[in-house]
Motif scaffolding. Sequence first.
Motif, short mmCIF file in Angstrom:
data_model
loop_
_atom_site.label_atom_id
_atom_site.label_comp_id
_atom_site.label_asym_id
_atom_site.label_seq_id
_atom_site.Cartn_x
_atom_site.Cartn_y
_atom_site.Cartn_z
N ASN A 19 17.56 21.54 36.95
CA ASN A 19 16.65 21.23 36.68
C ASN A 19 15.59 20.87 38.08
OD1 ASN A 19 17.82 18.66 37.53
ND2 ASN A 19 15.34 18.08 36.62
N ARG A 20 16.80 21.00 39.71
CA ARG A 20 15.20 20.35 40.86
C ARG A 20 16.15 21.24 41.86
NH1 ARG A 20 19.03 17.49 38.46
NH2 ARG A 20 20.71 16.29 39.14
N VAL A 21 15.39 21.60 42.49
CA VAL A 21 15.87 21.68 44.12
C VAL A 21 15.50 21.08 44.96
CG1 VAL A 21 15.65 24.21 43.19
CG2 VAL A 21 13.46 23.11 44.06
N ILE A 80 2.56 25.33 41.01
CA ILE A 80 3.60 26.18 40.02
C ILE A 80 3.93 25.58 39.20
CG2 ILE A 80 5.89 26.67 40.66
CD1 ILE A 80 6.02 26.06 43.52
N GLN A 81 3.39 25.80 37.62
CA GLN A 81 3.03 25.11 37.22
C GLN A 81 4.54 24.83 36.09
OE1 GLN A 81 0.90 27.58 33.90
NE2 GLN A 81 -0.76 26.49 33.75
N HIS A 82 5.69 25.51 36.13
CA HIS A 82 6.92 24.56 35.80
C HIS A 82 7.31 23.27 37.10
CE1 HIS A 82 8.45 27.81 37.28
NE2 HIS A 82 9.03 27.06 38.36
N VAL A 83 6.84 22.83 37.62
CA VAL A 83 7.12 21.45 38.42
C VAL A 83 6.43 20.16 37.63
CG1 VAL A 83 7.07 20.79 40.68
CG2 VAL A 83 8.21 23.06 40.46
N LYS A 84 6.74 19.84 37.55
CA LYS A 84 6.20 18.13 36.79
C LYS A 84 6.26 16.79 38.39
CE LYS A 84 4.24 20.39 33.13
NZ LYS A 84 3.41 21.18 33.20
N LEU A 85 8.11 17.50 38.38
CA LEU A 85 8.17 16.38 39.33
C LEU A 85 8.29 16.03 40.94
CD1 LEU A 85 10.75 14.71 36.68
CD2 LEU A 85 8.46 14.21 36.59
N LEU A 86 8.05 14.36 41.61
CA LEU A 86 7.97 15.10 43.24
C LEU A 86 8.70 14.61 43.04
CD1 LEU A 86 6.72 16.41 45.73
CD2 LEU A 86 5.34 14.74 46.25
N ARG A 87 10.30 13.93 44.13
CA ARG A 87 10.42 13.16 44.65
C ARG A 87 10.65 13.45 45.88
NH1 ARG A 87 17.35 12.18 44.07
NH2 ARG A 87 16.71 13.79 42.09
N ILE A 88 11.00 11.83 46.69
CA ILE A 88 10.31 11.77 48.55
C ILE A 88 11.34 11.19 48.66
CG2 ILE A 88 9.38 11.46 50.19
CD1 ILE A 88 6.52 12.13 48.75
N LEU A 95 -1.94 8.61 53.31
CA LEU A 95 -0.79 8.91 52.57
C LEU A 95 -0.70 8.49 51.15
CD1 LEU A 95 2.50 10.14 52.23
CD2 LEU A 95 3.40 8.28 53.18
N VAL A 96 -0.79 7.08 51.02
CA VAL A 96 -1.25 6.97 49.55
C VAL A 96 -1.89 7.28 48.82
CG1 VAL A 96 -2.16 4.11 48.31
CG2 VAL A 96 -0.35 4.00 50.90
N GLU A 97 -3.04 7.89 49.76
CA GLU A 97 -3.73 8.30 48.57
C GLU A 97 -3.50 9.49 48.22
OE1 GLU A 97 -7.63 9.32 50.85
OE2 GLU A 97 -7.84 11.30 49.73
N ILE A 98 -2.77 10.77 49.16
CA ILE A 98 -2.11 12.00 48.87
C ILE A 98 -1.32 11.29 47.62
CG2 ILE A 98 -0.76 13.45 49.14
CD1 ILE A 98 -1.76 12.98 52.62
N LEU A 99 -0.50 10.51 47.69
CA LEU A 99 0.36 10.15 46.24
C LEU A 99 -0.19 9.80 45.28
CD1 LEU A 99 3.47 9.21 48.48
CD2 LEU A 99 2.73 11.34 47.90
N ALA A 100 -1.65 8.94 45.22
CA ALA A 100 -1.67 8.43 44.31
C ALA A 100 -2.77 9.61 42.99
CB ALA A 100 -2.92 7.56 44.75
N LYS A 101 -3.35 10.86 44.36
CA LYS A 101 -3.89 11.48 43.82
C LYS A 101 -3.36 13.13 42.77
CE LYS A 101 -6.22 13.98 47.74
NZ LYS A 101 -7.21 14.51 48.57
N THR A 102 -2.51 12.98 43.14
CA THR A 102 -1.45 13.92 43.29
C THR A 102 -0.60 14.06 41.69
OG1 THR A 102 0.51 15.50 43.24
CG2 THR A 102 0.33 13.44 43.29
N SER A 103 -1.23 15.55 41.11
CA SER A 103 -1.16 15.48 39.55
C SER A 103 0.73 15.65 38.98
CB SER A 103 -1.32 16.80 38.70
OG SER A 103 -0.46 17.63 39.75
#
Length: 317
Positions: A92-94, A166-174, A190-198
Amino acid sequence: MQSNWQHKARNTLKGASSCNDFFQSNQFKDQHFPIKIPLEFANLIDKNNPNDPLLKQVIPSEDAPSHPDFSASPLADESNAPVEGLIHKYSNRVLLITSRVCAIHCQYCFRQNFDYSTHDAMSNWLAIENYIRTHQSINEVILSGGDPLSLSDEKLEKLIKNIENIQHVKLLRIHSRSVVVTPSRITDKLVEILAKTSLKVVLVTHINHENEMSEAFVKNIGNFVNVTLLNQSVLLAGVNDDLNALEQLNLKLFDAGILPYYLHMLDKVDGAEHFLVSDDCAIELHQQLQKKLSGYLVPKLVRDENAESKTWVSSED
Ligand code: SF4
């Protein structure tokens, strides 16, 4: 124009000579993994304490005896890279190798010999995008490195937008150590970028000792909005292999809004032999910690699945 954090990134001790000058010591010696310590981190070190737990993480071992269990690349990441810059171990993850740069060089780092020259996710994005699009089971993308927050905010924003598409990607881990060793990296942008991503965002900080958590870090990490904050530590002899150090670290993490997540056994990379904590000691410490702290304050004790034993739950990445 350079942002404040990029300016501060230049305020970094590099090489034995500058470190010996700064710490008024002769302990630092140049070796194959270059010494690199940001001043924001160096200033937290007690110069009068040769056993300072932060100092221990950045000072090369004088005479690390080689050990047959240790190797140049203990996790063999490269063998799980179907596309350059992308590591795919779980369906499920890369994991993307987004940058070869780190704000600090940790002497226990299992990627200190990694061949970044052939694994740059940023320059190989089209192939990576194609790979993720054709693997519908992938719902999470993990940004790693080096340190992904070594990228500029602009590059990071572009990458995140590409992932969002990419529609089937829902989660972003940093995964990042920069945020604690250079708290100025937590910019408003940076705070803004992470706050506004879907995407749902998880930021995994890499903190090993409570002394790393400066006032600036505690203040800045509190600025994130819509970001789940987790921490992973590495269990390191001479740094955090005692009950009090682990207890105080996990309490301070929670106080800062970060949930303890993983306590990693050392990945056995050449040169890090002196950081090894035995399995028996690790299990004993973990059991004692469970008696001292509520369950949600106790990180899982893990070892990477590619390491030689699967005694405990395997780490995600
Ligand atoms: S920040 Fe992470 S990747 Fe970079 S040297 Fe330290 S442990 Fe390795």
